[in-house]
Design an enzyme around this catalytic site. Structure first.
Site, PDB file in Angstrom:
ATOM      1  N   TYR A  11       0.876  -1.183   0.000  1.00 15.51           N
ATOM      2  CA  TYR A  11       0.000   0.000   0.000  1.00 15.51           C
ATOM      3  C   TYR A  11       0.908   1.226   0.000  1.00 15.51           C
ATOM      4  O   TYR A  11       1.682   1.410   0.940  1.00 15.51           O
ATOM      5  CB  TYR A  11      -0.862   0.030   1.266  1.00 15.51           C
ATOM      6  N   PRO A  23     -12.564  -0.099  -1.277  1.00 17.25           N
ATOM      7  CA  PRO A  23     -11.815  -1.362  -1.259  1.00 17.25           C
ATOM      8  C   PRO A  23     -10.480  -1.329  -0.529  1.00 17.25           C
ATOM      9  O   PRO A  23      -9.821  -2.360  -0.407  1.00 17.25           O
ATOM     10  CB  PRO A  23     -11.598  -1.672  -2.749  1.00 17.25           C
ATOM     11  N   LYS A  69     -12.461  -5.402   2.333  1.00 18.04           N
ATOM     12  CA  LYS A  69     -13.470  -5.942   3.240  1.00 18.04           C
ATOM     13  C   LYS A  69     -14.810  -6.333   2.596  1.00 18.04           C
ATOM     14  O   LYS A  69     -15.611  -7.025   3.239  1.00 18.04           O
ATOM     15  CB  LYS A  69     -13.770  -4.911   4.341  1.00 18.04           C
ATOM     16  N   TYR A  71      -7.338  -5.866   9.772  1.00 20.55           N
ATOM     17  CA  TYR A  71      -7.064  -6.377   8.428  1.00 20.55           C
ATOM     18  C   TYR A  71      -7.295  -7.885   8.342  1.00 20.55           C
ATOM     19  O   TYR A  71      -7.902  -8.380   7.394  1.00 20.55           O
ATOM     20  CB  TYR A  71      -5.624  -6.033   8.001  1.00 20.55           C
TER      21      TYR A  71
END
Ligand code: FAD
Length: 398
Positions: free
Chosen positions: A205, A296, A300, A388
């Site tokens: 990320y 997104p 989830k 997460y």
């Protein structure tokens, strides 16, 4: 009306919510019929999510649909947050007491579920048209649809609206019953699927001056990559070469190289947080994207759809075993507690990692401080990791 049919639970939509619910009900000895307006091929080819929480993996395994996932899925025990050109690993295994996530594409999950439904005599009707739901405010709900030009009607005890954000179930509830909570984001994601060996073993990320980027994967040979873009970005303006160039720029890090490959698919997805309350009306229950949407960034959407129907299936199980409606009556209340926690996490990840068009220098400093904190404090990293890999599901899986 050709061929009137009867079932206990009529399900609209053969996405993750509808198919998991239908198979769970089968395992509980409860009859269901699923109606889906797309073809089986279309549903099984539709590229969407790919990150499964530990709880989703455990449930699919217990349901007997986890064989292929176990051999073909990739277990990850961390993600990387990259900013200022440097990567910082969030170690899920260490922070959550051994938990991880599974990379296994949503359409592969759907193939496994469709195969399981077919092998156990499940009734899933694809390519139906003009689906409508009736009588759910009384005790005789029906689902009507057309197939090959003929009209059909299914009478059932309950209807499960698992037909996604654009489905017909939510809008069939009388106006004034539902309250909508919405947040639109001033950006979207340009996503590609590429025939390229993933350049990292785990998801990356990235927060970058030019916007967010995400390196993800679906298999050891297929990469899934995303770039933050305008919500109405014209994909025609993005030649393959421009996409790769932008990915190289945003994902850059010392000594690390992005692997390129043929782009198999590309598209732009909008970003929205959305919840309706309550998630039930009379004998109609909404589950998954028909009741809520998350951006997104937290991976989830699919997991939340599965968590909803797990609660709903237990409600039906209790009703058919004892005649009691306690669990069914509190379905919305139970499901929404998780929905809002997941909304919070998805919003937080999105807010931390994206550039906002109206941001000021204070916002930017705050985002960088947040990233520094999350990657520098064990307590903060633990919060990210716990959410997460997925918050605990109440009770045993089945
Ligand atoms: C374009 C897109 C891309 C996404 N990408 C990601 C991603 O990269 N990462 C991530 O984590 N999540 C992603 N998501 C979110 C995730 O895929 C969803 O949260 C998940 O699919 C929700 O499952 P569901 O069963 O509730 O709804 P869906 O998967 O939407 O299933 C609903 C089903 O109902 C059917 N249907 C709709 N209307 C009718 C009707 N009138 N009659 C009969 N059937 C009907 C639809 O064809 C569909 O098969 C994406 C979602 C979308 C829409």
């Amino acid at each position: 009306m050709a061929n009137p049919q009867r079932t206990q639970v009529g399900i609209v939509g053969a996405g993750p919510a509808g198919l998991v619910l239908s198979h769970l009900l089968y395992l509980y000895g409860i009859d269901s019929i699923v109606v889906e307006n797309r073809s089986r091929q279309y549903v099984e080819d539709r590229v969407r999510a790919g990150v499964l929480e530990q709880g989703t993996v455990d449930l699919l395994t217990e349901m007997g649909v986890g064989e292929r996932m176990k051999t073909e899925g990739l277990i990850h025990y961390g993600i990387e947050l990259r900013f200022g050109g440097r990567g910082h690993r969030i170690d899920f295994k260490d922070l959550t007491g051994g938990k991880g996530i599974m990379i296994y594409a949503q359409h592969e999950v759907l193939k496994d579920l469709n195969n399981a439904r077919a092998a156990t005599g499940g009734q899933v009707y694809f390519e139906v048209e003009d689906v409508s739901v009736h009588g759910f405010d009384g005790c005789r709900p029906t689902i009507r649809y057309k197939k090959d030009g003929n009209s059909h009607e299914i009478s059932c005890d309950f209807i499960a609206g698992c037909d996604g954000f654009h489905g017909i179930c939510r809008p069939s509830i009388p106006s004034g019953v539902l309250t909508e909570y919405v947040r639109e984001y001033p950006f979207g994601w340009l996503g590609i699927l590429a025939e390229a060996r993933p350049s990292s073993e785990e998801l990356i990320y990235t927060y970058h001056d030019r916007g967010f980027a995400l390196l993800s994967m679906r298999t050891p040979r297929i990469s899934r990559l995303y770039l933050q873009c305008k919500p109405d970005e014209d994909i025609a303006l993005w030649e393959d070469e421009r996409i790769w160039q932008e990915l190289h720029t945003r994902l850059t890090s010392d000594g690390w190289k992005l692997t390129e490959g043929e782009i198999l698919q590309k598209g732009v997805t909008g970003m929205r947080s959305f919840v309706v309350e309550p998630m039930q009306y009379g004998r109609l229950f909404l589950a998954g994207d028909s009741a809520h949407i998350v951006p997104p960034t937290g991976a989830k959407g699919l997991n939340l759809a599965v968590a909803d129907v797990r609660v709903l299936a237990r409600g039906f199980k209790e009703f058919y075993a004892t005649g009691r409606r306690d669990l069914l009556d509190s379905y919305s209340e139970i499901a929404l507690r998780r929905v809002w926690k997941v909304q919070r996490f998805s919003w937080w990840m999105t807010s931390m990692l994206h550039r906002f068009p109206d941001e000021n220098p204070f916002d930017r400093r705050r985002q960088l401080a947040e990233l520094d904190y999350v990657t520098g404090s064990r307590a903060a990293a633990k919060t990210l990791a716990e959410n997460y890999v997925g918050l605990k599901l109440p009770g045993r899986h089945l």
